[in-house]
Design a protein around this motif. Structure first.
Motif, PDB file in Angstrom:
ATOM      1  N   PHE A 150       0.887  -1.066  -0.015  1.00  0.00           N
ATOM      2  CA  PHE A 150      -0.124   0.075   0.011  1.00  0.00           C
ATOM      3  C   PHE A 150       0.914   1.358   0.070  1.00  0.00           C
ATOM      4  CE2 PHE A 150      -3.075  -2.955   2.212  1.00  0.00           C
ATOM      5  CZ  PHE A 150      -3.939  -3.079   1.048  1.00  0.00           C
ATOM      6  N   ILE A 151       1.621   1.302   0.650  1.00  0.00           N
ATOM      7  CA  ILE A 151       2.723   2.545   0.854  1.00  0.00           C
ATOM      8  C   ILE A 151       3.364   2.560  -0.351  1.00  0.00           C
ATOM      9  CG2 ILE A 151       4.851   3.199   1.780  1.00  0.00           C
ATOM     10  CD1 ILE A 151       4.282   1.696   4.404  1.00  0.00           C
ATOM     11  N   GLY A 152       3.927   1.437  -1.105  1.00  0.00           N
ATOM     12  CA  GLY A 152       4.504   1.575  -2.469  1.00  0.00           C
ATOM     13  C   GLY A 152       3.533   2.198  -3.616  1.00  0.00           C
ATOM     14  N   ALA A 153       2.199   1.850  -3.556  1.00  0.00           N
ATOM     15  CA  ALA A 153       1.359   2.216  -4.417  1.00  0.00           C
ATOM     16  C   ALA A 153       1.285   3.726  -4.200  1.00  0.00           C
ATOM     17  CB  ALA A 153      -0.014   1.679  -3.953  1.00  0.00           C
ATOM     18  N   TYR A 154       1.107   4.327  -3.146  1.00  0.00           N
ATOM     19  CA  TYR A 154       0.850   5.925  -2.778  1.00  0.00           C
ATOM     20  C   TYR A 154       2.358   6.636  -3.417  1.00  0.00           C
ATOM     21  CZ  TYR A 154      -3.442   5.261  -0.448  1.00  0.00           C
ATOM     22  OH  TYR A 154      -4.742   5.138  -0.097  1.00  0.00           O
ATOM     23  N   ILE A 155       3.366   5.860  -2.711  1.00  0.00           N
ATOM     24  CA  ILE A 155       4.845   6.608  -3.311  1.00  0.00           C
ATOM     25  C   ILE A 155       4.667   6.649  -4.882  1.00  0.00           C
ATOM     26  CG2 ILE A 155       7.259   6.239  -3.378  1.00  0.00           C
ATOM     27  CD1 ILE A 155       7.064   5.181  -0.796  1.00  0.00           C
ATOM     28  N   GLY A 156       4.471   5.446  -5.440  1.00  0.00           N
ATOM     29  CA  GLY A 156       4.833   5.347  -6.889  1.00  0.00           C
ATOM     30  C   GLY A 156       3.718   6.556  -7.724  1.00  0.00           C
ATOM     31  N   SER A 157       2.521   6.129  -7.507  1.00  0.00           N
ATOM     32  CA  SER A 157       1.535   7.037  -7.752  1.00  0.00           C
ATOM     33  C   SER A 157       1.862   8.714  -7.895  1.00  0.00           C
ATOM     34  CB  SER A 157       0.144   6.988  -7.122  1.00  0.00           C
ATOM     35  OG  SER A 157      -0.984   7.625  -7.630  1.00  0.00           O
ATOM     36  N   PHE A 158       2.348   9.080  -6.500  1.00  0.00           N
ATOM     37  CA  PHE A 158       2.754  10.344  -6.427  1.00  0.00           C
ATOM     38  C   PHE A 158       3.920  11.065  -7.258  1.00  0.00           C
ATOM     39  CE2 PHE A 158       4.833  13.780  -3.856  1.00  0.00           C
ATOM     40  CZ  PHE A 158       4.268  14.952  -4.105  1.00  0.00           C
ATOM     41  N   VAL A 159       4.933  10.000  -7.234  1.00  0.00           N
ATOM     42  CA  VAL A 159       6.182  10.481  -8.054  1.00  0.00           C
ATOM     43  C   VAL A 159       5.796  10.471  -9.666  1.00  0.00           C
ATOM     44  CG1 VAL A 159       8.426   9.415  -8.722  1.00  0.00           C
ATOM     45  CG2 VAL A 159       7.532   9.204  -6.458  1.00  0.00           C
ATOM     46  N   LYS A 168      -1.856  20.140  -5.663  1.00  0.00           N
ATOM     47  CA  LYS A 168      -3.170  19.483  -6.348  1.00  0.00           C
ATOM     48  C   LYS A 168      -2.792  18.324  -6.728  1.00  0.00           C
ATOM     49  CE  LYS A 168      -5.242  24.177  -7.523  1.00  0.00           C
ATOM     50  NZ  LYS A 168      -5.714  24.802  -8.782  1.00  0.00           N
ATOM     51  N   THR A 169      -1.691  17.998  -7.349  1.00  0.00           N
ATOM     52  CA  THR A 169      -0.927  16.804  -7.867  1.00  0.00           C
ATOM     53  C   THR A 169      -1.046  15.773  -6.817  1.00  0.00           C
ATOM     54  OG1 THR A 169       0.387  17.880  -9.508  1.00  0.00           O
ATOM     55  CG2 THR A 169       0.722  15.496  -8.847  1.00  0.00           C
ATOM     56  N   ALA A 170      -0.656  16.123  -5.607  1.00  0.00           N
ATOM     57  CA  ALA A 170      -0.759  15.157  -4.332  1.00  0.00           C
ATOM     58  C   ALA A 170      -2.094  14.836  -4.332  1.00  0.00           C
ATOM     59  CB  ALA A 170       0.109  15.891  -3.191  1.00  0.00           C
ATOM     60  N   VAL A 171      -3.031  15.952  -4.254  1.00  0.00           N
ATOM     61  CA  VAL A 171      -4.443  15.540  -3.938  1.00  0.00           C
ATOM     62  C   VAL A 171      -5.007  14.489  -4.921  1.00  0.00           C
ATOM     63  CG1 VAL A 171      -6.738  16.174  -3.820  1.00  0.00           C
ATOM     64  CG2 VAL A 171      -4.775  17.636  -2.502  1.00  0.00           C
ATOM     65  N   LEU A 172      -4.567  14.949  -6.214  1.00  0.00           N
ATOM     66  CA  LEU A 172      -5.121  13.984  -7.307  1.00  0.00           C
ATOM     67  C   LEU A 172      -4.490  12.653  -7.298  1.00  0.00           C
ATOM     68  CD1 LEU A 172      -6.475  13.629 -10.119  1.00  0.00           C
ATOM     69  CD2 LEU A 172      -4.270  14.371 -11.343  1.00  0.00           C
ATOM     70  N   SER A 173      -3.026  12.443  -6.854  1.00  0.00           N
ATOM     71  CA  SER A 173      -2.475  11.181  -6.832  1.00  0.00           C
ATOM     72  C   SER A 173      -3.011  10.292  -5.713  1.00  0.00           C
ATOM     73  CB  SER A 173      -1.030  11.234  -6.661  1.00  0.00           C
ATOM     74  OG  SER A 173      -0.740  11.777  -5.463  1.00  0.00           O
ATOM     75  N   VAL A 174      -3.305  10.962  -4.571  1.00  0.00           N
ATOM     76  CA  VAL A 174      -3.677  10.162  -3.393  1.00  0.00           C
ATOM     77  C   VAL A 174      -5.069   9.733  -3.495  1.00  0.00           C
ATOM     78  CG1 VAL A 174      -4.435  10.411  -0.831  1.00  0.00           C
ATOM     79  CG2 VAL A 174      -2.134  11.437  -1.512  1.00  0.00           C
ATOM     80  N   CYS A 175      -5.831  10.523  -4.034  1.00  0.00           N
ATOM     81  CA  CYS A 175      -7.373  10.101  -4.265  1.00  0.00           C
ATOM     82  C   CYS A 175      -7.574   9.128  -5.300  1.00  0.00           C
ATOM     83  CB  CYS A 175      -8.159  11.301  -4.707  1.00  0.00           C
ATOM     84  SG  CYS A 175      -8.371  12.436  -3.368  1.00  0.00           S
ATOM     85  N   VAL A 176      -6.651   9.211  -6.609  1.00  0.00           N
ATOM     86  CA  VAL A 176      -6.717   8.206  -7.492  1.00  0.00           C
ATOM     87  C   VAL A 176      -6.477   6.908  -7.042  1.00  0.00           C
ATOM     88  CG1 VAL A 176      -6.031   7.614  -9.870  1.00  0.00           C
ATOM     89  CG2 VAL A 176      -6.848   9.844  -9.246  1.00  0.00           C
ATOM     90  N   CYS A 177      -5.188   6.981  -6.344  1.00  0.00           N
ATOM     91  CA  CYS A 177      -4.565   5.703  -5.721  1.00  0.00           C
ATOM     92  C   CYS A 177      -5.382   5.113  -4.660  1.00  0.00           C
ATOM     93  CB  CYS A 177      -3.162   6.095  -5.084  1.00  0.00           C
ATOM     94  SG  CYS A 177      -2.134   4.545  -4.570  1.00  0.00           S
ATOM     95  N   THR A 178      -6.064   5.710  -4.041  1.00  0.00           N
ATOM     96  CA  THR A 178      -7.004   5.015  -2.897  1.00  0.00           C
ATOM     97  C   THR A 178      -8.230   4.613  -3.601  1.00  0.00           C
ATOM     98  OG1 THR A 178      -6.670   6.846  -1.110  1.00  0.00           O
ATOM     99  CG2 THR A 178      -8.381   5.517  -1.169  1.00  0.00           C
ATOM    100  N   ALA A 179      -8.705   4.970  -4.528  1.00  0.00           N
ATOM    101  CA  ALA A 179      -9.961   4.648  -5.425  1.00  0.00           C
ATOM    102  C   ALA A 179      -9.408   3.327  -6.243  1.00  0.00           C
ATOM    103  CB  ALA A 179     -10.363   5.817  -6.338  1.00  0.00           C
ATOM    104  N   ALA A 180      -8.100   3.370  -6.680  1.00  0.00           N
ATOM    105  CA  ALA A 180      -7.669   2.041  -7.389  1.00  0.00           C
ATOM    106  C   ALA A 180      -7.464   1.036  -6.435  1.00  0.00           C
ATOM    107  CB  ALA A 180      -6.227   2.661  -7.921  1.00  0.00           C
ATOM    108  N   ILE A 181      -6.828   1.338  -5.450  1.00  0.00           N
ATOM    109  CA  ILE A 181      -7.088   0.146  -4.247  1.00  0.00           C
ATOM    110  C   ILE A 181      -8.261  -0.490  -4.039  1.00  0.00           C
ATOM    111  CG2 ILE A 181      -6.281  -0.429  -1.894  1.00  0.00           C
ATOM    112  CD1 ILE A 181      -4.101   1.818  -1.996  1.00  0.00           C
ATOM    113  N   ILE A 182      -9.246   0.473  -3.695  1.00  0.00           N
ATOM    114  CA  ILE A 182     -10.512   0.059  -3.363  1.00  0.00           C
ATOM    115  C   ILE A 182     -11.149  -0.610  -4.614  1.00  0.00           C
ATOM    116  CG2 ILE A 182     -12.811   0.792  -2.835  1.00  0.00           C
ATOM    117  CD1 ILE A 182     -10.807   0.917  -0.566  1.00  0.00           C
ATOM    118  N   GLY A 183     -11.062  -0.496  -5.743  1.00  0.00           N
ATOM    119  CA  GLY A 183     -11.395  -1.074  -7.081  1.00  0.00           C
ATOM    120  C   GLY A 183     -10.860  -2.418  -7.108  1.00  0.00           C
ATOM    121  N   ASP A 184      -9.609  -2.665  -6.619  1.00  0.00           N
ATOM    122  CA  ASP A 184      -8.821  -3.966  -6.675  1.00  0.00           C
ATOM    123  C   ASP A 184      -9.318  -4.613  -5.394  1.00  0.00           C
ATOM    124  OD1 ASP A 184      -6.850  -5.719  -7.342  1.00  0.00           O
ATOM    125  OD2 ASP A 184      -6.021  -5.299  -5.474  1.00  0.00           O
TER     126      ASP A 184
END
Length: 280
Positions: free
Chosen positions: A185-194, A216-232
């Motif tokens: 999970f940590i890797g997902a957020y790091i990779g998404s933000f980078v 704004k990019t941080a907000v976008l990456s965190v929200c998209v990553c969270t949604a992607a994890i929930i989808g999985d």
């Protein structure tokens, strides 16, 4: 090792091919949207198949035909300059499900379950991916769609890589997917933000130009990553309930079509609304 090689092949061959399809702008990204329509229909088949293992849905051919009507409606909105055809398609799909059950059911003890499962199939495999079509209709569409797909692909790949390297002793956090790890999970957020920063600040800087860009990019990456994890994880719940390992076996190293797009489907609405609010 075999699965590792298959996943690497899909990542380094499949992802560039998909981005190449996104790069074709003719007719408002018609190749991309044809892919969305086809994936929507096939995902409806796989999900209805899973739901049918311990219950009933309406006939699969019907659901396969109804699900892509919603992204098709959104595509026609873009072509015709309208904004209501996707909603009409969703209403008509729901109407068709109710109508079919009313006139085809021989008994009604399972009607509620059949209708509920069928509506879930339409929402998950029709309504959610329709936001990919909406993203393709945004200004600077290639940069918007490419950034969205890269964020989801990297989130998934970074979670898998970090979990494999550092997740041995921190798995079992969630019953829905015991193999998922905190490191993943940590890797997902790091990779998404980078990679969000790379896309927004380097690859498509002019298209995303705005104030407070990093925040704004941080907000976008965190929200998209969270949604992607929930989808999985949501698809993991579907599979556990159906007692199957994968939704299918048509995608190398991943299983079924739905196994490959679950994160994309759930993340698409979040990305669409955030990209519209933050970067327009």
């Amino acid at each position: 090792m075999k699965k590792l090689i298959e996943r690497l092949i899909i990542f380094f061959v499949g992802v560039p091919l998909i981005l190449a399809v996104v790069y074709i702008p003719q007719f408002n990204h018609l190749p991309l949207n044809l892919l969305v329509f086809g994936v929507s229909s096939f995902a409806a088949y796989e999900l209805s198949l899973m739901f049918g293992t311990n219950g009933q849905t309406l006939p699969r051919p019907l659901l396969m035909a109804l699900a892509p009507l919603i992204p098709i409606g959104e595509y026609l909105n873009i072509i015709l300059g309208l904004n209501y055809l996707g909603t009409i398609a969703l209403v008509l799909a729901s109407f068709a499900i109710f109508t079919f059950e009313i006139f085809s059911a021989k008994e009604f003890a399972m009607s509620n379950a059949r209708i509920a499962r069928s509506l879930c199939v339409i929402l998950y495999t029709g309504f959610l991916p329709s936001f990919i079509t909406r993203i393709s209709g945004l200004e600077n569409s290639f940069s918007r769609v490419a950034t969205f797909l890269v964020l989801v692909f990297i989130s998934d790949s970074a979670a898998w890589l970090f979990g494999m390297l550092f997740g041995k002793n921190n798995r079992g956090l969630l019953l829905a997917s015991p193999n998922k790890s905190a490191a993943g999970f940590i890797g997902a957020y790091i990779g998404s933000f980078v990679f969000a920063l790379i896309m927004v600040l380097l690859a498509f800087k002019n298209q995303f130009a705005t104030d407070m860009l990093v925040a704004k990019t941080a907000v976008l990456s965190v929200c998209v990553c969270t949604a992607a994890i929930i989808g999985d994880l949501a698809e993991s719940v579907f599979k556990r309930s159906a007692e199957v390992k994968d939704s299918g076996n048509v995608v190398l190293g991943r299983g079924g079509v739905l196994d490959s797009v679950d994160s994309i489907f759930m993340a698409a609405p979040f990305y669409f609304f955030l990209a519209t609010l933050l970067f327009s």
